[in-house]
Design a protein around this motif. Structure first.
Motif, PDB file in Angstrom:
ATOM      1  N   ASN A  68       0.867  -1.043  -0.451  1.00 36.04           N
ATOM      2  CA  ASN A  68       0.272  -0.172   0.153  1.00 36.04           C
ATOM      3  C   ASN A  68       0.387   0.982   0.313  1.00 36.04           C
ATOM      4  O   ASN A  68       0.990   1.490   1.048  1.00 36.04           O
ATOM      5  CB  ASN A  68      -0.609   0.116   1.174  1.00 36.04           C
ATOM      6  CG  ASN A  68      -2.161   1.539   1.369  1.00 36.04           C
ATOM      7  OD1 ASN A  68      -2.257   1.787   0.313  1.00 36.04           O
ATOM      8  ND2 ASN A  68      -2.682   1.340   2.555  1.00 36.04           N
ATOM      9  N   PRO A  69       1.380   1.858  -1.446  1.00 37.99           N
ATOM     10  CA  PRO A  69       2.407   2.669  -0.982  1.00 37.99           C
ATOM     11  C   PRO A  69       1.551   3.650  -0.817  1.00 37.99           C
ATOM     12  O   PRO A  69       2.536   5.033  -0.907  1.00 37.99           O
ATOM     13  CB  PRO A  69       2.811   2.838  -2.725  1.00 37.99           C
ATOM     14  CG  PRO A  69       1.978   1.831  -3.497  1.00 37.99           C
ATOM     15  CD  PRO A  69       1.371   0.620  -2.986  1.00 37.99           C
ATOM     16  N   THR A  70       0.176   4.033  -0.526  1.00 37.12           N
ATOM     17  CA  THR A  70       0.095   5.618  -0.074  1.00 37.12           C
ATOM     18  C   THR A  70      -0.050   5.556   1.721  1.00 37.12           C
ATOM     19  O   THR A  70      -0.500   6.907   2.260  1.00 37.12           O
ATOM     20  CB  THR A  70      -2.110   5.243  -0.511  1.00 37.12           C
ATOM     21  OG1 THR A  70      -2.544   4.656  -0.152  1.00 37.12           O
ATOM     22  CG2 THR A  70      -2.001   5.015  -1.703  1.00 37.12           C
ATOM     23  N   ARG A  85       5.392   7.728   8.677  1.00 33.99           N
ATOM     24  CA  ARG A  85       4.647   6.234  10.120  1.00 33.99           C
ATOM     25  C   ARG A  85       5.917   5.517   9.979  1.00 33.99           C
ATOM     26  O   ARG A  85       5.741   4.599  11.532  1.00 33.99           O
ATOM     27  CB  ARG A  85       3.571   5.551   9.589  1.00 33.99           C
ATOM     28  CG  ARG A  85       2.573   6.854   9.276  1.00 33.99           C
ATOM     29  CD  ARG A  85       1.214   6.189   9.495  1.00 33.99           C
ATOM     30  NE  ARG A  85       1.225   5.359  10.333  1.00 33.99           N
ATOM     31  CZ  ARG A  85       0.071   4.674   9.917  1.00 33.99           C
ATOM     32  NH1 ARG A  85      -0.070   4.094   8.877  1.00 33.99           N
ATOM     33  NH2 ARG A  85      -1.037   3.574  10.700  1.00 33.99           N
ATOM     34  N   PHE A  86       7.419   5.850   9.888  1.00 33.18           N
ATOM     35  CA  PHE A  86       8.421   4.515   9.311  1.00 33.18           C
ATOM     36  C   PHE A  86       9.648   5.493   9.618  1.00 33.18           C
ATOM     37  O   PHE A  86       9.986   6.195   9.405  1.00 33.18           O
ATOM     38  CB  PHE A  86       8.719   4.196   7.853  1.00 33.18           C
ATOM     39  CG  PHE A  86       6.921   3.401   7.805  1.00 33.18           C
ATOM     40  CD1 PHE A  86       6.412   2.025   8.004  1.00 33.18           C
ATOM     41  CD2 PHE A  86       6.951   3.890   6.503  1.00 33.18           C
ATOM     42  CE1 PHE A  86       5.398   1.857   7.333  1.00 33.18           C
ATOM     43  CE2 PHE A  86       5.802   3.169   5.367  1.00 33.18           C
ATOM     44  CZ  PHE A  86       4.835   2.033   6.249  1.00 33.18           C
ATOM     45  N   ASP A  87      10.220   4.928  10.710  1.00 36.51           N
ATOM     46  CA  ASP A  87      11.573   5.164  11.209  1.00 36.51           C
ATOM     47  C   ASP A  87      12.481   4.603  10.839  1.00 36.51           C
ATOM     48  O   ASP A  87      14.200   5.532  10.462  1.00 36.51           O
ATOM     49  CB  ASP A  87      11.773   4.472  12.637  1.00 36.51           C
ATOM     50  CG  ASP A  87      12.222   2.874  12.721  1.00 36.51           C
ATOM     51  OD1 ASP A  87      12.241   2.467  11.414  1.00 36.51           O
ATOM     52  OD2 ASP A  87      12.390   3.019  13.637  1.00 36.51           O
TER      53      ASP A  87
END
Length: 141
Positions: free
Chosen positions: A19-21, A26-28
């Motif tokens: 899900n590229p959207t 949200r990712f470190d």
């Protein structure tokens, strides 16, 4: 890097791929400018690869709390006992002492896992209780 953070990051990578959207913030492992921290992902890959080896037990520790529900616990016990027998040199049977020592690498409650394995037929116990073996149907040819 902890096993928990490696698995969390791996799930994130899969989620972002599917899900590229999903917002990258949200990712470190994604910087403010959108660049990917390849070093962090490389560490994650290495940690996951380690979990797939025989050495994993040396890094993740023993299982302290087995599931209370009998079905789930017995399933986990079966996997542990089969793993132990897969790792031991091929023998028709092993002593209770050897089985206990091998199980202790994986779990704290050795007796419960051993009992579950006998109750579910994963292993058979000799009449005097001194040795355990895989049923003929589970022996590798």
């Amino acid at each position: 890097m902890s096993t928990h953070s490696a698995l969390r990051r791996a799930r994130q990578v899969v989620a972002a791929t599917m899900n590229p959207t999903i917002p990258a913030d949200r990712f470190d492992w994604v910087g403010i400018d959108g660049t990917v921290d390849t070093g962090l992902l490389r560490e994650t890959k290495e940690a996951i690869e380690l979990l797939l080896t025989d050495r994993a037990v040396l890094h993740v520790g023993r299982i302290r709390d087995l599931p209370i529900e009998a079905g789930g616990r017995q399933e986990l016990s079966s996997v542990i006992v089969r793993t132990v027998f897969d790792r031991l040199p091929a023998r028709r049977s092993i002593s209770e002492e050897t089985l206990n020592a091998a199980l202790a690498m994986f779990v704290e409650d050795v007796a419960l896992v051993r009992r579950d394995a006998v109750d579910t037929g994963v292993v058979t116990r000799s009449a005097d209780g001194s040795s355990y073996s895989l049923p003929a149907s589970q022996l590798k040819s």
